[in-house]
Write an enzyme that holds these catalytic residues in place. Structure first.
Site, mmCIF file in Angstrom:
data_model
loop_
_atom_site.group_PDB
_atom_site.id
_atom_site.type_symbol
_atom_site.label_atom_id
_atom_site.label_comp_id
_atom_site.label_asym_id
_atom_site.label_seq_id
_atom_site.Cartn_x
_atom_site.Cartn_y
_atom_site.Cartn_z
ATOM 1 N N MET E 1 -19.156 10.405 -4.409
ATOM 2 C CA MET E 1 -18.174 9.497 -5.020
ATOM 3 C C MET E 1 -16.745 9.737 -4.562
ATOM 4 S SD MET E 1 -18.725 11.807 -8.061
ATOM 5 C CE MET E 1 -20.195 11.910 -7.091
ATOM 6 N N PRO E 2 -16.540 10.154 -3.342
ATOM 7 C CA PRO E 2 -15.141 10.415 -2.961
ATOM 8 C C PRO E 2 -14.286 9.150 -2.970
ATOM 9 C CG PRO E 2 -16.672 11.380 -1.378
ATOM 10 C CD PRO E 2 -17.463 10.458 -2.253
ATOM 11 N N PHE E 3 -13.008 9.356 -3.215
ATOM 12 C CA PHE E 3 -12.013 8.285 -3.101
ATOM 13 C C PHE E 3 -10.923 8.789 -2.158
ATOM 14 C CE2 PHE E 3 -8.094 6.135 -4.203
ATOM 15 C CZ PHE E 3 -8.500 4.818 -4.227
ATOM 16 N N PHE E 41 -15.282 5.447 -1.341
ATOM 17 C CA PHE E 41 -14.268 4.392 -1.190
ATOM 18 C C PHE E 41 -13.144 4.894 -0.291
ATOM 19 C CE2 PHE E 41 -14.778 2.422 -5.748
ATOM 20 C CZ PHE E 41 -16.093 2.143 -5.472
#
Lengths: 72, 72, 72, 72, 72, 72
Positions: E1-3, E41
């Site tokens: 889930m990196p941003f 993302f």
């Protein structure tokens, strides 16, 4: 002069992984945009899994569900 | 209603320094843009030197290099 | 290596004001934390007043209320 | 694919409150913009009260003033 | 889930370059941290050179100085 | 004193939707954390779909794929 902020969960990220993220992001700016490394900053934020939500749930809860499904 | 986010490395920043950053940023918004202090926010993020990269390297590594060159 | 992000509303900020914000923030980092100017970044985000809310209301609406109260 | 970053002071925020923030923000994106929950991220930053300034003062100082005025 | 948030100056960044930044950052998260691409993302902010300062100066001014020195 | 930053794609977000996001986020802070509305800020960033990537692709490309699959 790019500034890259990488937000990830704080799940045992090693120092070697941090170095690889910094090197990789900086190299990308050089390769794609011809930026100068000495003015390229990379800042990594490690976020507690209680503080990150996806699809209504904390990542902490999502991890528990995944582990349960694996062991079952 | 300005919002000012100051990202710095977490290298022994004192409480007095934090107060000075908050006062200075707020005063700047008043002096330059005539903003109202009561709706001017300043948030300071102290980032671990392992998590901040410049020019391919962690700041942690850059600090070591600098100290070595000084002592030599 | 500070990174300072200044978020303000996009209400006719002049180029001279932008220069003053950049100079002021950088000088503050030098004075308070003894930081190097050449690795101090300041990024100004100008936000549309429709996109900034305070106390349930858009700034656009707050500005109209204030102007009405002045002219009345 | 919204990304919502909630910055609050680190004043004993409970896990239940964090869950409520994540659920509420995600539901808002579904209700208002018809977004997909599974690609809606919410990240909560808990900021030390020494590091948050309003109107020239640290929140730490503002809390002390408020408590004094209550007891007086 | 990196941003991942990439802030760069708005100096004629092409669509191909944007695609390369998105692909490169996502691949880095896969290679280094074994993250899932579908919840990674990347958001690119293109900042006007008047709004980005380095070492007391707007990037706009720094670009002029560099061009002058080249032509001279 | 919460500060909430909502990043969404710039796909015809109406003014009514912006108002609803501002009201909803502020109400959430009041309901969950008992925060004061007058010092609760909400800032909405509308990001071009070329500048937002998910799973290696620009949202612009993802939208085209989705539309094709619907019409087919």
């Amino acid at each position: 002069m790019p500034f890259i902020n990488v937000k990830i969960t704080d799940e045992d990220v090693t120092n070697e992984q941090k170095k690889a993220i910094i090197k990789g992001c900086t190299q990308l700016m050089v390769d794609v945009l011809n930026k100068t490394p000495s003015t390229t900053f990379v800042v990594i934020d490690e976020v507690n899994t209680d503080n990150w939500g996806i699809g209504f749930d904390q990542v902490t809860e999502l991890r528990k569900k995944t582990m349960t499904s694996i062991t079952e």
